[in-house]
Motif scaffolding. Structure first.
Motif, PDB file in Angstrom:
ATOM      1  N   THR A 179       0.833  -1.195   0.000  1.00  0.00           N
ATOM      2  CA  THR A 179       0.000   0.000   0.000  1.00  0.00           C
ATOM      3  C   THR A 179       0.871   1.248   0.000  1.00  0.00           C
ATOM      4  OG1 THR A 179      -1.745  -1.129   1.212  1.00  0.00           O
ATOM      5  CG2 THR A 179      -1.774   1.271   1.249  1.00  0.00           C
ATOM      6  N   SER A 180       0.613   2.158  -0.933  1.00  0.00           N
ATOM      7  CA  SER A 180       1.420   3.369  -1.027  1.00  0.00           C
ATOM      8  C   SER A 180       0.727   4.568  -0.398  1.00  0.00           C
ATOM      9  CB  SER A 180       1.737   3.683  -2.494  1.00  0.00           C
ATOM     10  OG  SER A 180       0.537   3.873  -3.221  1.00  0.00           O
ATOM     11  N   LYS A 181      -0.597   4.451  -0.140  1.00  0.00           N
ATOM     12  CA  LYS A 181      -1.342   5.540   0.463  1.00  0.00           C
ATOM     13  C   LYS A 181      -2.043   5.057   1.729  1.00  0.00           C
ATOM     14  CE  LYS A 181      -2.538   8.098  -3.770  1.00  0.00           C
ATOM     15  NZ  LYS A 181      -3.671   8.666  -4.534  1.00  0.00           N
ATOM     16  N   TYR A 182      -2.044   5.911   2.726  1.00  0.00           N
ATOM     17  CA  TYR A 182      -2.815   5.599   3.934  1.00  0.00           C
ATOM     18  C   TYR A 182      -3.106   6.884   4.683  1.00  0.00           C
ATOM     19  CZ  TYR A 182       1.759   5.901   6.280  1.00  0.00           C
ATOM     20  OH  TYR A 182       2.988   6.320   6.738  1.00  0.00           O
ATOM     21  N   LEU A 183      -4.114   6.827   5.550  1.00  0.00           N
ATOM     22  CA  LEU A 183      -4.473   7.954   6.404  1.00  0.00           C
ATOM     23  C   LEU A 183      -4.005   7.670   7.822  1.00  0.00           C
ATOM     24  CD1 LEU A 183      -8.158   8.567   5.221  1.00  0.00           C
ATOM     25  CD2 LEU A 183      -6.097   9.739   4.429  1.00  0.00           C
ATOM     26  N   PHE A 184      -3.476   8.698   8.465  1.00  0.00           N
ATOM     27  CA  PHE A 184      -3.067   8.566   9.867  1.00  0.00           C
ATOM     28  C   PHE A 184      -3.581   9.775  10.640  1.00  0.00           C
ATOM     29  CE2 PHE A 184      -0.487   8.669  13.646  1.00  0.00           C
ATOM     30  CZ  PHE A 184      -0.371   7.325  13.985  1.00  0.00           C
ATOM     31  N   THR A 185      -4.129   9.521  11.828  1.00  0.00           N
ATOM     32  CA  THR A 185      -4.792  10.556  12.631  1.00  0.00           C
ATOM     33  C   THR A 185      -4.168  10.668  14.015  1.00  0.00           C
ATOM     34  OG1 THR A 185      -6.881  10.121  11.489  1.00  0.00           O
ATOM     35  CG2 THR A 185      -7.013  11.294  13.589  1.00  0.00           C
ATOM     36  N   SER A 186      -3.998  11.887  14.480  1.00  0.00           N
ATOM     37  CA  SER A 186      -3.574  12.151  15.854  1.00  0.00           C
ATOM     38  C   SER A 186      -4.462  13.232  16.454  1.00  0.00           C
ATOM     39  CB  SER A 186      -2.114  12.594  15.919  1.00  0.00           C
ATOM     40  OG  SER A 186      -1.245  11.560  15.512  1.00  0.00           O
ATOM     41  N   GLU A 187      -4.586  13.222  17.774  1.00  0.00           N
ATOM     42  CA  GLU A 187      -5.397  14.226  18.461  1.00  0.00           C
ATOM     43  C   GLU A 187      -4.590  14.935  19.529  1.00  0.00           C
ATOM     44  OE1 GLU A 187      -8.495  13.229  21.132  1.00  0.00           O
ATOM     45  OE2 GLU A 187      -7.364  11.647  22.146  1.00  0.00           O
ATOM     46  N   SER A 188      -5.077  16.096  19.920  1.00  0.00           N
ATOM     47  CA  SER A 188      -4.550  16.808  21.078  1.00  0.00           C
ATOM     48  C   SER A 188      -5.725  17.421  21.828  1.00  0.00           C
ATOM     49  CB  SER A 188      -3.561  17.894  20.658  1.00  0.00           C
ATOM     50  OG  SER A 188      -2.958  18.501  21.789  1.00  0.00           O
ATOM     51  N   VAL A 189      -5.459  17.913  23.024  1.00  0.00           N
ATOM     52  CA  VAL A 189      -6.494  18.554  23.835  1.00  0.00           C
ATOM     53  C   VAL A 189      -5.932  19.832  24.436  1.00  0.00           C
ATOM     54  CG1 VAL A 189      -7.652  16.373  24.374  1.00  0.00           C
ATOM     55  CG2 VAL A 189      -5.903  17.234  25.931  1.00  0.00           C
ATOM     56  N   PRO A 204       6.217  13.800  14.312  1.00  0.00           N
ATOM     57  CA  PRO A 204       5.222  13.440  13.295  1.00  0.00           C
ATOM     58  C   PRO A 204       4.292  14.613  13.027  1.00  0.00           C
ATOM     59  CG  PRO A 204       5.412  11.723  14.982  1.00  0.00           C
ATOM     60  CD  PRO A 204       6.188  12.904  15.482  1.00  0.00           C
ATOM     61  N   LEU A 205       3.948  14.826  11.769  1.00  0.00           N
ATOM     62  CA  LEU A 205       3.139  15.988  11.404  1.00  0.00           C
ATOM     63  C   LEU A 205       1.748  15.981  12.035  1.00  0.00           C
ATOM     64  CD1 LEU A 205       2.872  18.591   9.757  1.00  0.00           C
ATOM     65  CD2 LEU A 205       2.111  17.188   7.821  1.00  0.00           C
ATOM     66  N   PRO A 206       1.006  14.861  12.078  1.00  0.00           N
ATOM     67  CA  PRO A 206      -0.356  14.923  12.626  1.00  0.00           C
ATOM     68  C   PRO A 206      -0.422  15.413  14.068  1.00  0.00           C
ATOM     69  CG  PRO A 206      -0.053  12.887  11.397  1.00  0.00           C
ATOM     70  CD  PRO A 206       1.294  13.516  11.513  1.00  0.00           C
ATOM     71  N   ILE A 207       0.444  14.905  14.940  1.00  0.00           N
ATOM     72  CA  ILE A 207       0.386  15.313  16.348  1.00  0.00           C
ATOM     73  C   ILE A 207       0.895  16.737  16.514  1.00  0.00           C
ATOM     74  CG2 ILE A 207       2.659  14.339  16.935  1.00  0.00           C
ATOM     75  CD1 ILE A 207      -0.467  14.520  19.222  1.00  0.00           C
ATOM     76  N   GLN A 208       1.881  17.145  15.695  1.00  0.00           N
ATOM     77  CA  GLN A 208       2.398  18.500  15.834  1.00  0.00           C
ATOM     78  C   GLN A 208       1.345  19.524  15.430  1.00  0.00           C
ATOM     79  OE1 GLN A 208       4.919  18.741  17.520  1.00  0.00           O
ATOM     80  NE2 GLN A 208       6.089  20.584  17.112  1.00  0.00           N
ATOM     81  N   LEU A 209       0.621  19.263  14.342  1.00  0.00           N
ATOM     82  CA  LEU A 209      -0.452  20.168  13.947  1.00  0.00           C
ATOM     83  C   LEU A 209      -1.560  20.185  14.998  1.00  0.00           C
ATOM     84  CD1 LEU A 209      -0.842  19.455  10.106  1.00  0.00           C
ATOM     85  CD2 LEU A 209       0.262  21.422  11.196  1.00  0.00           C
ATOM     86  N   ALA A 210      -1.904  19.011  15.518  1.00  0.00           N
ATOM     87  CA  ALA A 210      -2.960  18.935  16.531  1.00  0.00           C
ATOM     88  C   ALA A 210      -2.580  19.734  17.774  1.00  0.00           C
ATOM     89  CB  ALA A 210      -3.235  17.470  16.891  1.00  0.00           C
ATOM     90  N   HIS A 211      -1.328  19.626  18.207  1.00  0.00           N
ATOM     91  CA  HIS A 211      -0.859  20.410  19.363  1.00  0.00           C
ATOM     92  C   HIS A 211      -0.938  21.906  19.089  1.00  0.00           C
ATOM     93  CE1 HIS A 211       0.262  17.168  21.869  1.00  0.00           C
ATOM     94  NE2 HIS A 211       1.433  16.878  21.325  1.00  0.00           N
ATOM     95  N   HIS A 212      -0.520  22.314  17.926  1.00  0.00           N
ATOM     96  CA  HIS A 212      -0.499  23.740  17.620  1.00  0.00           C
ATOM     97  C   HIS A 212      -1.912  24.304  17.498  1.00  0.00           C
ATOM     98  CE1 HIS A 212       3.914  23.617  15.960  1.00  0.00           C
ATOM     99  NE2 HIS A 212       3.831  23.437  17.271  1.00  0.00           N
ATOM    100  N   LEU A 213      -2.855  23.477  17.071  1.00  0.00           N
ATOM    101  CA  LEU A 213      -4.250  23.923  17.022  1.00  0.00           C
ATOM    102  C   LEU A 213      -4.802  24.162  18.423  1.00  0.00           C
ATOM    103  CD1 LEU A 213      -5.663  21.622  14.190  1.00  0.00           C
ATOM    104  CD2 LEU A 213      -5.378  24.107  14.091  1.00  0.00           C
ATOM    105  N   THR A 214      -4.539  23.251  19.350  1.00  0.00           N
ATOM    106  CA  THR A 214      -5.051  23.441  20.712  1.00  0.00           C
ATOM    107  C   THR A 214      -4.334  24.588  21.414  1.00  0.00           C
ATOM    108  OG1 THR A 214      -3.567  21.676  21.497  1.00  0.00           O
ATOM    109  CG2 THR A 214      -5.849  21.069  21.014  1.00  0.00           C
ATOM    110  N   ALA A 215      -3.046  24.735  21.141  1.00  0.00           N
ATOM    111  CA  ALA A 215      -2.320  25.862  21.733  1.00  0.00           C
ATOM    112  C   ALA A 215      -2.871  27.189  21.200  1.00  0.00           C
ATOM    113  CB  ALA A 215      -0.827  25.746  21.419  1.00  0.00           C
TER     114      ALA A 215
END
Length: 440
Positions: free
Chosen positions: A40-50, A181-192
């Protein structure tokens, strides 16, 4: 409904949000994103922050505020402080041993530390069901077990041992400038950013509780686009439509304009697109929140605290613990090692595992895994790590300067990928020595 912006991309983006119209996807939904299939060459990955006002993060910050208040007076204090927060109640429980009168006074002032922390987070309104004035504070604290202490405390003929058995992981990759990793870093910056616009008064209808979630599409292991962003934030009745009992479209647009768009355009400008799928307060209303809406506990957001599920986690929480607990200090060291390896360009992905036995100074195992991205043999990197990095508990504490009141700052928006004097494990000061050691 607010008029749509005139520029094409944002017009499509906002129209999809306000009307429910779904923008076209690059690939149909029926395409299989199977992360287990090797080809598989494509996949989705999700991270969250609070946010810092999330109930579990309120508990983490209270526990670490207790750590800071004690370690400032007694660097050798032994602290394991758990916190529970719910409607009108804060409970402290755990084991604490201090060694001087100043630290004893700080421990006696634990209730005031709790209230100051709750206030600083933003819970100052009694109508929310939880605030710094009215919350009862119940203390259930006693001293550390002498059986544990004898294994941890250094003596004339004995090195300081690990505060517990366990395994700890550190991770780094080259997806962001912070080597996170990009998903968690973006999620952190959104909550901040949510906290920032609330505290500044820019969006005066926000309340402290909130969450973010970011889904990234990877193509051949590289972030290619943002698929979905979820943003849920507690708010006042000011932005609720009395006819529909739903949050106003105007408020949703403000969250996109003032929170989401600035973060994405700062961190990953090439990934800002009209094809991003937004879920803004998807339940429709989020007035009841914080510890009044959900009970919060220390240590219940360990994946948020680390790598958003991208790297492994050994299972131990960080907050509320002094650095003699390797759950905390060795996890920081593992991140430090992994980040320096990636910064030295010895690999683009690196995961480090350390493991300890209670009362024993030397780690029982050290593993460096570059997941096939290493430029030289992994055994050579592993040997250089053992030669260059301090791995005994006392050495870790000294090298990372952990006997300081730095921990409350770590208890929100992630322990890794951060800047500031607290985050010594984010330095890449051994990258050059690593390269020289392996002659890369």
């Amino acid at each position: 409904m607010m008029p749509l912006p005139r520029d094409g991309e944002d017009s499509r983006l906002f129209r999809s949000l306000l009307t429910g119209e779904r923008p076209a996807r690059d690939t149909p939904r029926k395409e299989t994103y199977n992360t287990m299939a090797k080809k598989t060459s494509k996949y989705l990955f999700t991270s969250e922050s609070v946010t810092k006002g999330h109930p579990d993060k309120v508990a983490d910050q209270i526990s670490d505020a207790i750590v800071d208040s004690l370690i400032a007076k007694d660097p050798n204090a032994r602290i394991a402080c758990e916190t529970l927060v719910t409607t009108g109640l804060t409970v402290l429980a755990g084991e604490i041993t201090v060694h001087n009168h100043a630290a004893e006074k700080a421990l006696l002032a634990a209730e005031e530390t709790v209230r100051q922390t709750i206030r600083s987070i933003g819970y100052d309104d009694p109508t929310t069901g939880f605030d710094f004035r009215s919350s009862a504070v119940l203390k259930c604290l006693h001293s550390q077990s002498v059986d544990i202490s004898r294994g941890v405390t250094a003596g004339k003929k004995k090195e300081q041992g690990a505060g517990d058995q366990g395994l700890m992981f550190g991770f780094a990759c080259d997806e962001t400038k912070e080597l996170m990793p990009l998903p968690i870093q973006l999620a952190h910056h959104l909550t901040a950013k949510l906290s920032e616009v609330r505290e500044s008064g820019e969006l005066d209808w926000l309340r402290p509780d909130g969450k973010s979630q970011v889904t990234i599409e990877y193509v051949n292991g590289v972030p290619a686009r943002i698929d979905t962003i979820v943003l849920s934030t507690q708010h006042t009745e000011k932005v609720v439509n009395p006819k529909t009992d739903m949050v106003l479209d105007k408020a949703k647009l403000q969250l996109i304009n003032k929170v989401i768009k600035p973060v994405i355009q700062d961190d990953a400008p090439k990934l800002w697109s009209s094809k991003i799928h937004f879920h803004i307060n998807p339940t429709g209303k989020f007035v009841i929140g914080g510890p009044h809406g959900d009970t919060g506990l220390t240590g219940r957001k360990i994946i948020v605290d680390t790598y958003g599920g991208r790297g492994r986690h050994g299972g131990g929480a960080f907050s509320g613990k002094d650095p003699s607990k390797v759950d905390r200090s060795a996890s920081y060291m593992a991140r430090y090692i992994a980040k320096n390896i990636v910064a030295a360009k010895l690999a683009t992905i690196c995961e480090v595992q350390l493991a300890y036995a209670i009362g024993v100074a030397e780690p029982v195992s050290v593993l460096v895994d570059c997941q096939g991205t290493g430029v030289i043999d992994g055994a050579v990197i592993s040997k250089a790590v053992r030669d260059l990095f301090p791995l005994k508990p006392k050495e870790i504490i000294s090298h990372l300067n952990l006997l300081r009141p730095i921990y409350t700052a770590t208890a929100h928006d992630g322990h890794f990928g951060r800047k500031g004097r607290a985050f010594t494990w984010e330095k890449t000061d051994l990258a050059k020595k690593l390269k020289a050691a392996v002659k890369a």
